[in-house]
Every structure is written in structure tokens, then in C-alpha cells.
Design a protein around this motif. Structure first.
Motif, PDB file in Angstrom:
ATOM      1  N   MET A   1      13.359 -13.893 -15.546  1.00  8.94           N
ATOM      2  CA  MET A   1      14.052 -15.181 -15.508  1.00  8.94           C
ATOM      3  C   MET A   1      13.763 -15.947 -16.781  1.00  8.94           C
ATOM      4  SD  MET A   1      13.548 -18.768 -14.952  1.00  8.94           S
ATOM      5  CE  MET A   1      12.251 -19.178 -13.800  1.00  8.94           C
ATOM      6  N   ALA A   2      14.794 -16.612 -17.288  1.00  8.34           N
ATOM      7  CA  ALA A   2      14.614 -17.444 -18.476  1.00  8.34           C
ATOM      8  C   ALA A   2      15.474 -18.692 -18.354  1.00  8.34           C
ATOM      9  CB  ALA A   2      14.994 -16.671 -19.738  1.00  8.34           C
ATOM     10  N   LYS A   3      14.965 -19.793 -18.905  1.00  8.18           N
ATOM     11  CA  LYS A   3      15.748 -21.010 -19.061  1.00  8.18           C
ATOM     12  C   LYS A   3      16.075 -21.133 -20.547  1.00  8.18           C
ATOM     13  CE  LYS A   3      13.594 -23.534 -15.237  1.00  8.18           C
ATOM     14  NZ  LYS A   3      12.689 -24.666 -14.896  1.00  8.18           N
ATOM     15  N   ILE A   4      17.355 -21.073 -20.862  1.00  8.67           N
ATOM     16  CA  ILE A   4      17.798 -21.139 -22.249  1.00  8.67           C
ATOM     17  C   ILE A   4      18.259 -22.554 -22.535  1.00  8.67           C
ATOM     18  CG2 ILE A   4      19.509 -20.285 -23.906  1.00  8.67           C
ATOM     19  CD1 ILE A   4      19.494 -17.722 -21.996  1.00  8.67           C
ATOM     20  N   ALA A   5      17.735 -23.138 -23.603  1.00 10.27           N
ATOM     21  CA  ALA A   5      18.028 -24.535 -23.916  1.00 10.27           C
ATOM     22  C   ALA A   5      18.244 -24.709 -25.404  1.00 10.27           C
ATOM     23  CB  ALA A   5      16.884 -25.436 -23.430  1.00 10.27           C
ATOM     24  N   ARG A   6      18.863 -25.834 -25.741  1.00 10.82           N
ATOM     25  CA  ARG A   6      18.944 -26.317 -27.124  1.00 10.82           C
ATOM     26  C   ARG A   6      18.315 -27.696 -27.156  1.00 10.82           C
ATOM     27  NH1 ARG A   6      23.772 -27.775 -28.561  1.00 10.82           N
ATOM     28  NH2 ARG A   6      23.424 -27.620 -30.819  1.00 10.82           N
ATOM     29  N   TRP A   7      17.608 -27.995 -28.243  1.00  9.26           N
ATOM     30  CA  TRP A   7      16.948 -29.292 -28.308  1.00  9.26           C
ATOM     31  C   TRP A   7      16.828 -29.756 -29.750  1.00  9.26           C
ATOM     32  CZ3 TRP A   7      14.290 -24.865 -26.656  1.00  9.26           C
ATOM     33  CH2 TRP A   7      13.308 -24.365 -27.527  1.00  9.26           C
ATOM     34  N   ALA A   8      16.660 -31.055 -29.874  1.00  7.58           N
ATOM     35  CA  ALA A   8      16.381 -31.673 -31.175  1.00  7.58           C
ATOM     36  C   ALA A   8      14.923 -32.086 -31.188  1.00  7.58           C
ATOM     37  CB  ALA A   8      17.287 -32.886 -31.392  1.00  7.58           C
ATOM     38  N   HIS A   9      14.238 -31.750 -32.291  1.00 12.96           N
ATOM     39  CA  HIS A   9      12.822 -32.102 -32.403  1.00 12.96           C
ATOM     40  C   HIS A   9      12.418 -32.071 -33.867  1.00 12.96           C
ATOM     41  CE1 HIS A   9       8.423 -31.057 -32.473  1.00 12.96           C
ATOM     42  NE2 HIS A   9       8.418 -32.118 -31.685  1.00 12.96           N
ATOM     43  N   ASP A  10      11.751 -33.116 -34.283  1.00 18.05           N
ATOM     44  CA  ASP A  10      11.191 -33.174 -35.627  1.00 18.05           C
ATOM     45  C   ASP A  10      12.249 -32.908 -36.701  1.00 18.05           C
ATOM     46  OD1 ASP A  10       9.105 -33.624 -37.379  1.00 18.05           O
ATOM     47  OD2 ASP A  10       8.446 -31.527 -37.403  1.00 18.05           O
ATOM     48  N   GLY A  11      13.429 -33.500 -36.495  1.00 17.01           N
ATOM     49  CA  GLY A  11      14.484 -33.423 -37.494  1.00 17.01           C
ATOM     50  C   GLY A  11      15.300 -32.151 -37.511  1.00 17.01           C
ATOM     51  N   SER A  12      15.101 -31.275 -36.552  1.00 12.36           N
ATOM     52  CA  SER A  12      15.871 -30.032 -36.534  1.00 12.36           C
ATOM     53  C   SER A  12      16.385 -29.752 -35.126  1.00 12.36           C
ATOM     54  CB  SER A  12      15.031 -28.853 -37.027  1.00 12.36           C
ATOM     55  OG  SER A  12      13.956 -28.602 -36.137  1.00 12.36           O
ATOM     56  N   ILE A  13      17.398 -28.899 -35.057  1.00 17.24           N
ATOM     57  CA  ILE A  13      17.975 -28.469 -33.783  1.00 17.24           C
ATOM     58  C   ILE A  13      17.614 -27.008 -33.579  1.00 17.24           C
ATOM     59  CG2 ILE A  13      20.121 -28.026 -32.535  1.00 17.24           C
ATOM     60  CD1 ILE A  13      21.300 -30.460 -33.962  1.00 17.24           C
ATOM     61  N   ARG A  14      17.057 -26.703 -32.436  1.00 18.47           N
ATOM     62  CA  ARG A  14      16.586 -25.339 -32.163  1.00 18.47           C
ATOM     63  C   ARG A  14      17.147 -24.840 -30.837  1.00 18.47           C
ATOM     64  NH1 ARG A  14      12.121 -24.211 -35.386  1.00 18.47           N
ATOM     65  NH2 ARG A  14      12.595 -22.034 -34.834  1.00 18.47           N
ATOM     66  N   THR A  15      17.244 -23.532 -30.732  1.00 18.32           N
ATOM     67  CA  THR A  15      17.577 -22.834 -29.491  1.00 18.32           C
ATOM     68  C   THR A  15      16.359 -22.038 -29.073  1.00 18.32           C
ATOM     69  OG1 THR A  15      19.922 -22.652 -30.043  1.00 18.32           O
ATOM     70  CG2 THR A  15      19.058 -21.076 -28.442  1.00 18.32           C
ATOM     71  N   PRO A  41      19.984  -8.265 -20.312  1.00 14.97           N
ATOM     72  CA  PRO A  41      18.740  -7.492 -20.425  1.00 14.97           C
ATOM     73  C   PRO A  41      18.026  -7.712 -21.760  1.00 14.97           C
ATOM     74  CG  PRO A  41      20.459  -6.137 -19.455  1.00 14.97           C
ATOM     75  CD  PRO A  41      21.130  -7.390 -19.923  1.00 14.97           C
ATOM     76  N   ALA A  42      18.790  -7.729 -22.853  1.00 17.39           N
ATOM     77  CA  ALA A  42      18.169  -7.942 -24.158  1.00 17.39           C
ATOM     78  C   ALA A  42      17.598  -9.347 -24.279  1.00 17.39           C
ATOM     79  CB  ALA A  42      19.192  -7.690 -25.267  1.00 17.39           C
ATOM     80  N   THR A  43      18.280 -10.322 -23.694  1.00 17.78           N
ATOM     81  CA  THR A  43      17.802 -11.706 -23.751  1.00 17.78           C
ATOM     82  C   THR A  43      16.502 -11.872 -22.980  1.00 17.78           C
ATOM     83  OG1 THR A  43      20.017 -12.620 -24.078  1.00 17.78           O
ATOM     84  CG2 THR A  43      18.358 -14.083 -23.104  1.00 17.78           C
ATOM     85  N   LEU A  44      16.390 -11.222 -21.832  1.00 18.98           N
ATOM     86  CA  LEU A  44      15.156 -11.333 -21.055  1.00 18.98           C
ATOM     87  C   LEU A  44      13.967 -10.735 -21.802  1.00 18.98           C
ATOM     88  CD1 LEU A  44      16.513 -10.517 -17.475  1.00 18.98           C
ATOM     89  CD2 LEU A  44      15.940 -12.761 -18.431  1.00 18.98           C
ATOM     90  N   LYS A  45      14.194  -9.637 -22.503  1.00 15.76           N
ATOM     91  CA  LYS A  45      13.122  -9.060 -23.321  1.00 15.76           C
ATOM     92  C   LYS A  45      12.738 -10.004 -24.456  1.00 15.76           C
ATOM     93  CE  LYS A  45      14.366  -4.223 -22.460  1.00 15.76           C
ATOM     94  NZ  LYS A  45      14.861  -2.964 -23.078  1.00 15.76           N
ATOM     95  N   LEU A  46      13.749 -10.608 -25.084  1.00 18.80           N
ATOM     96  CA  LEU A  46      13.487 -11.538 -26.177  1.00 18.80           C
ATOM     97  C   LEU A  46      12.752 -12.770 -25.670  1.00 18.80           C
ATOM     98  CD1 LEU A  46      13.862 -12.314 -29.147  1.00 18.80           C
ATOM     99  CD2 LEU A  46      16.117 -13.234 -28.527  1.00 18.80           C
ATOM    100  N   ALA A  47      13.115 -13.243 -24.474  1.00 18.20           N
ATOM    101  CA  ALA A  47      12.436 -14.405 -23.907  1.00 18.20           C
ATOM    102  C   ALA A  47      10.961 -14.128 -23.697  1.00 18.20           C
ATOM    103  CB  ALA A  47      13.100 -14.804 -22.589  1.00 18.20           C
TER     104      ALA A  47
END
Length: 334
Positions: A1-15, A41-47
Motif C-alpha cells: 500500500m502507498a499514499k501518493i501525494a504532491r506537496w510544496a515545501h521549502d520553495g519546491s514542489i515534490r511528488t 506493481p512497479a510503483t509499490l516497489k519504488l514506494a
């Protein structure tokens, strides 16, 4: 299981991924679409690799953004009880039309006006009956040997990458006018759709599907902290796999597409207006806070902002004759 998010922090946008109240960023060049294209499947391994190696940032220190920029957005109307109430409100008719039961119905909405949780959503020009709609949306990802066209439900199920919460904001007075022309909803839905707070990958819900493929997740909408109503996602007329399969017929669904469930029962004001015979409870107003909670996914919350402008009145249709004769070619050449 993974929660995929985008966020702004310290002047940058990250995924990246959210786990146990911490945010773990992917390399700067990576975005959500890369994950959808790679498949689940590949995303879960990357997470797993990212959470074990990346430097965490506390969730409370970031500003969450919409978790994706959708390729397309289809929104279904899959809850019978919602259709029953909102039809009375919008069209002044009782009951559910027989055609609703024959096949899932959807419209395309605007992927360019997606909002994030915690954003302020202004009242659109010309609107005096602003409303929320509590929904869940499926996000499409790549699946091995599945083309995305003319899918069977089993193939469609494999393409469901994850789920997010959706608020299909609505200008009900604008919607009512345009639907009398037998087209729409369109402009009445054009101004904002909230997605978030993240995407929970589909593997988290595999064991929760019932025998027919429905997910019994509790959905609740609140206005200013007061519950508006609750429903189960499993009260949809069709499970998500069948919605995706239907959307793919003679067409194409691709990674990054979003397909909304439609509003759950008692997940909007218009449904209650139809049952109550008028706008009670009142329409959303500036300063109202709207919160939608979905079991297993999370919470989105937005504040209603002031009207951006009164708007430029649309020009009425020009009266035209009904001549069937064209302009002489000699006149066109001048």
C-alpha cells in the motif's frame, strides 16, 4: 500500500509517498504521471525503496497539492438515491428515469481547474446556488497486456491504480439552465473540482471488495463541521471496474485518467433541496468550510471564497432567419 501525494515545501514542489505522518520525496524530475505509466506493481516497489532511503519531511510542514494533473476527467452518476433527489431539485421531476438503469452515464469535466485540499474555492460568477458533491474517484494506471480500449471488467479492474476523494463543485442555478437545453452539465461544473488529499493505491482495498466488486467504504460530507449526510461507496449501481470498462468501449482510457463515482446519497445540498421542496439547507456561502471524509482514503477540506466577479453577461442568441438559400458566390468573393 502507498499514499501518493504532491506537496510544496521549502520553495519546491515534490511528488512522493506519505507514510506514518512523513513525506518521502522522489527525485525532483519524477511526477505522478511517471508512476501511472509504470503501473502499480512497479510503483509499490519504488514506494518501499523510497520510504527506506529518502529523507523524511513531516506531513505537517508541507502544503499538499492536488495529487495529480488528470489526463481526462469523466464523472459518473452512479448512486440511485442521489439521482432521485437531485432530479427533483434540478429538473422538478420525480423518480429516476428508466434510462439511468440501462447503463452508466458520465460527462467530461475540466482537468485544468483541479483544486487541492485546503484551497479556497471562490463562488463562480453568475452563481447563487453553490453546492458540493462528495465522491470517490478511481485513477487509471498502466497494466501489463491491457490496451485500455474495449475492456472487460476484469481487465478494467487491473487498470485501477488507486483511489482519491473528489468534490465536484457545482453551480446549481447555472446547471439547471443549461440542462434544459439537453446538454450538460458543463459550465455549471467548469470552475473547480477538488481531488485529494492523496491517491491510495488499489492494493489497499483488494481484500475489502464484496462478491460483486463493490467497496463498502463510509463517505461523509460536512458543512462547517456539521454532518450533511453519510453513505457507503458500495451503494453505487455499478462497481468501478464496470465504470472503467464502459468508458473504454469504442474509446480509450489511459494512465492518468480520473473517473468519478458521482455523488453519494446525501452528499450534496441539491439532493436535499429536491426532497425538501426548496433550498434548505441554504446554498454554500463565503466563509463556509466543506469537508469530505472517506474511510480508508482520508479527508479533503476547502473554504468557500467570495465571488470573483459578477461576470460578463452572456450575449443572448441573435434572432436569425431560416433561409435555406446560401449567399451568392459572387458576393462571397468581394
Amino acid at each position: 500500500m502507498a499514499k501518493i501525494a504532491r506537496w510544496a515545501h521549502d520553495g519546491s514542489i515534490r511528488t512522493g509517498f506519505v507514510a506514518e505522518g512523513q513525506c518521502y520525496a522522489l527525485p525532483r524530475e519524477a511526477g505522478p504521471q511517471d508512476l501511472f505509466d509504470a503501473g502499480l506493481p512497479a510503483t509499490l516497489k519504488l514506494a518501499a525503496a523510497t520510504v527506506s532511503s529518502a529523507r523524511p519531511v513531516p506531513l505537517g510542514q508541507v502544503r499538499l497539492l492536488a495529487p495529480l494533473a488528470p489526463r481526462t476527467m469523466r464523472d459518473f452518476v452512479a448512486f440511485e438515491e442521489h439521482v432521485e433527489g437531485v432530479t427533483a431539485s434540478i429538473d422538478g421531476a420525480a423518480g429516476v428515469v428508466p434510462e439511468w438503469y440501462e447503463a452508466p452515464t458520465f460527462y467530461f469535466t475540466n482537468p485544468h481547474t483541479v483544486r487541492a485540499t485546503r484551497e479556497t474555492v471562490p463562488i463562480p460568477s453568475g452563481c447563487h446556488l453553490m453546492d458540493l458533491e462528495a465522491e470517490v474517484a478511481a485513477v487509471i494506471g498502466n497494466a501489463e497486456s491491457v490496451t485500455g480500449t474495449d475492456l472487460e471488467p476484469g481487465e478494467a479492474h487491473r487498470m485501477i491504480f488507486g483511489y482519491t476523494i473528489m468534490n465536484d463543485w457545482s453551480a446549481r442555478d447555472v446547471q439547471s439552465r443549461e440542462m434544459r437545453v439537453r446538454l450538460g452539465p458543463s459550465k455549471g461544473k467548469d470552475f473547480a473540482t477538488t481531488l485529494g488529499p492523496w491517491i491510495v493505491t488499489a492494493d489497499e482495498f483488494e481484500a475489502r471488495h464484496d462478491a460483486e466488486g463493490f467497496l463498502p467504504l463510509q463517505m461523509t460530507a460536512f458543512i462547517n463541521g456539521i454532518p450533511l449526510g453519510s453513505d457507503l461507496l458500495s451503494n453505487m449501481g455499478w462497481p468501478f471496474a464496470e465504470l472503467v470498462a464502459y468508458a473504454s468501449q469504442d474509446s480509450l482510457v489511459v494512465p492518468g485518467d480520473v473517473l468519478g463515482s458521482g455523488t453519494c446519497a446525501r452528499g450534496c445540498l441539491a439532493e436535499l433541496w429536491g426532497r425538501n421542496g426548496g433550498p434548505t439547507p441554504p446554498p454554500l456561502a463565503e466563509g463556509d468550510t466543506v469537508r469530505i471524509e472517506v474511510e480508508g482514503i482520508g479527508t479533503i477540506e476547502n473554504t468557500v471564497g467570495g465571488r470573483r466577479r459578477e461576470g460578463i453577461p452572456a450575449s443572448p442568441a441573435r434572432a436569425r432567419g431560416r433561409s435555406r438559400a446560401g449567399v451568392p458566390a459572387a458576393n462571397l468573393a468581394r
